[in-house]
Design an enzyme around this catalytic site. Sequence first.
Site, PDB file in Angstrom:
ATOM      1  N   ASN A   5      50.251  16.630  67.401  1.00 42.12           N
ATOM      2  CA  ASN A   5      49.412  17.605  68.109  1.00 42.12           C
ATOM      3  C   ASN A   5      48.105  17.861  67.354  1.00 42.12           C
ATOM      4  O   ASN A   5      47.719  19.000  67.104  1.00 42.12           O
ATOM      5  CB  ASN A   5      50.179  18.915  68.336  1.00 42.12           C
ATOM      6  CG  ASN A   5      49.454  19.845  69.309  1.00 42.12           C
ATOM      7  OD1 ASN A   5      48.549  19.426  70.017  1.00 42.12           O
ATOM      8  ND2 ASN A   5      49.850  21.100  69.317  1.00 42.12           N
ATOM      9  N   GLU A  60      49.634  11.800  69.882  1.00 43.37           N
ATOM     10  CA  GLU A  60      48.683  12.885  70.116  1.00 43.37           C
ATOM     11  C   GLU A  60      47.842  13.157  68.867  1.00 43.37           C
ATOM     12  O   GLU A  60      47.722  14.281  68.393  1.00 43.37           O
ATOM     13  CB  GLU A  60      49.389  14.159  70.599  1.00 43.37           C
ATOM     14  CG  GLU A  60      48.479  15.050  71.424  1.00 43.37           C
ATOM     15  CD  GLU A  60      49.173  16.228  72.085  1.00 43.37           C
ATOM     16  OE1 GLU A  60      48.463  17.015  72.726  1.00 43.37           O
ATOM     17  OE2 GLU A  60      50.410  16.365  71.963  1.00 43.37           O
ATOM     18  N   ASP A 105      56.705  10.612  72.325  1.00 41.71           N
ATOM     19  CA  ASP A 105      56.824  11.803  73.162  1.00 41.71           C
ATOM     20  C   ASP A 105      56.855  11.342  74.615  1.00 41.71           C
ATOM     21  O   ASP A 105      55.838  10.973  75.182  1.00 41.71           O
ATOM     22  CB  ASP A 105      55.631  12.725  72.898  1.00 41.71           C
ATOM     23  CG  ASP A 105      55.627  13.968  73.780  1.00 41.71           C
ATOM     24  OD1 ASP A 105      56.556  14.128  74.599  1.00 41.71           O
ATOM     25  OD2 ASP A 105      54.690  14.774  73.653  1.00 41.71           O
ATOM     26  N   ASN A 126      57.734  13.233  77.138  1.00 46.93           N
ATOM     27  CA  ASN A 126      57.295  14.354  77.973  1.00 46.93           C
ATOM     28  C   ASN A 126      58.253  14.664  79.120  1.00 46.93           C
ATOM     29  O   ASN A 126      57.848  15.248  80.123  1.00 46.93           O
ATOM     30  CB  ASN A 126      55.874  14.116  78.508  1.00 46.93           C
ATOM     31  CG  ASN A 126      54.844  14.939  77.747  1.00 46.93           C
ATOM     32  OD1 ASN A 126      55.046  16.115  77.484  1.00 46.93           O
ATOM     33  ND2 ASN A 126      53.733  14.307  77.381  1.00 46.93           N
ATOM     34  N   HIS A 182      55.897  19.987  67.780  1.00 51.27           N
ATOM     35  CA  HIS A 182      56.997  19.021  67.801  1.00 51.27           C
ATOM     36  C   HIS A 182      57.529  18.844  66.376  1.00 51.27           C
ATOM     37  O   HIS A 182      56.825  19.138  65.394  1.00 51.27           O
ATOM     38  CB  HIS A 182      56.516  17.654  68.279  1.00 51.27           C
ATOM     39  CG  HIS A 182      56.045  17.610  69.698  1.00 51.27           C
ATOM     40  ND1 HIS A 182      56.738  16.973  70.696  1.00 51.27           N
ATOM     41  CD2 HIS A 182      54.927  18.112  70.284  1.00 51.27           C
ATOM     42  CE1 HIS A 182      56.065  17.077  71.836  1.00 51.27           C
ATOM     43  NE2 HIS A 182      54.959  17.765  71.608  1.00 51.27           N
TER      44      HIS A 182
END
Length: 248
Positions: free
Chosen positions: A10, A36, A143, A145, A240
Amino acid sequence: MTKIVSWNVNGLRAILKKDFAKQIKLTDPDIVCLQETKTHQQLLPILAGYDEFWCFGEKAGYSGTLILVKQNISLNRLTPPDFLSDEGRLVVLDLGEFYLLNCYFPNGGMGPSRLAYKLRYYQEFLRYAQELENTKPVVFCGDVNTAHQEIDLARPKANQKTTGFLPEERAWLDEVIKSNFVDIWRARHQQEIAYTWWDYKTRARERNVGWRIDYFFCSKTIFNRVESCEILSQFLGSDHVPVELILK
């Protein structure tokens, strides 16, 4: 043994200020897959002794993937289809005995068109992974999602109409498993409740109201090489936490 850590950070710049290197070095992984990264250009060397394989997002502050590999590991980088990597979502390496795919799958929020994009991305990704598997085994991580089953999120009933737990998103994960890929962590921890993502805004991690949306999958043909697969819940710095896979 090959140790691989996968983590949605992130924002790479932000997490580098939060003991990222110190935390990663405690596990001493051979390979680190990051999602990310939110960067559209290469930063300073991330970890000493690791080669870097980037896939940049089209704009700063959005998407981006990166694989860090110890410099003594021989490999080749593959070029995936443009659709799968255009937003900086996919890095693919040929590690000799298997292919490794590090992917940041789209979020289905922001309206119907984005959900349609996510579902198309799912199908194109699975098709590509199957094509690779025709030549050698595949390990893919990242990820995704989407939480697969009710056990994979704290409040399944409240989220049945929420992207990330929609029937059509979950159906794709069913399709992945029917296509001879194994959800490694769930296969090793069949009844365990554990999460990899918590909403920052609601301070959900403090209450453990989370989702398991970060995965390692592998071809059935190399599942017998799995030594362990663990969620590293003690890691901080992102919304995360990492997942760690060790292969014999």
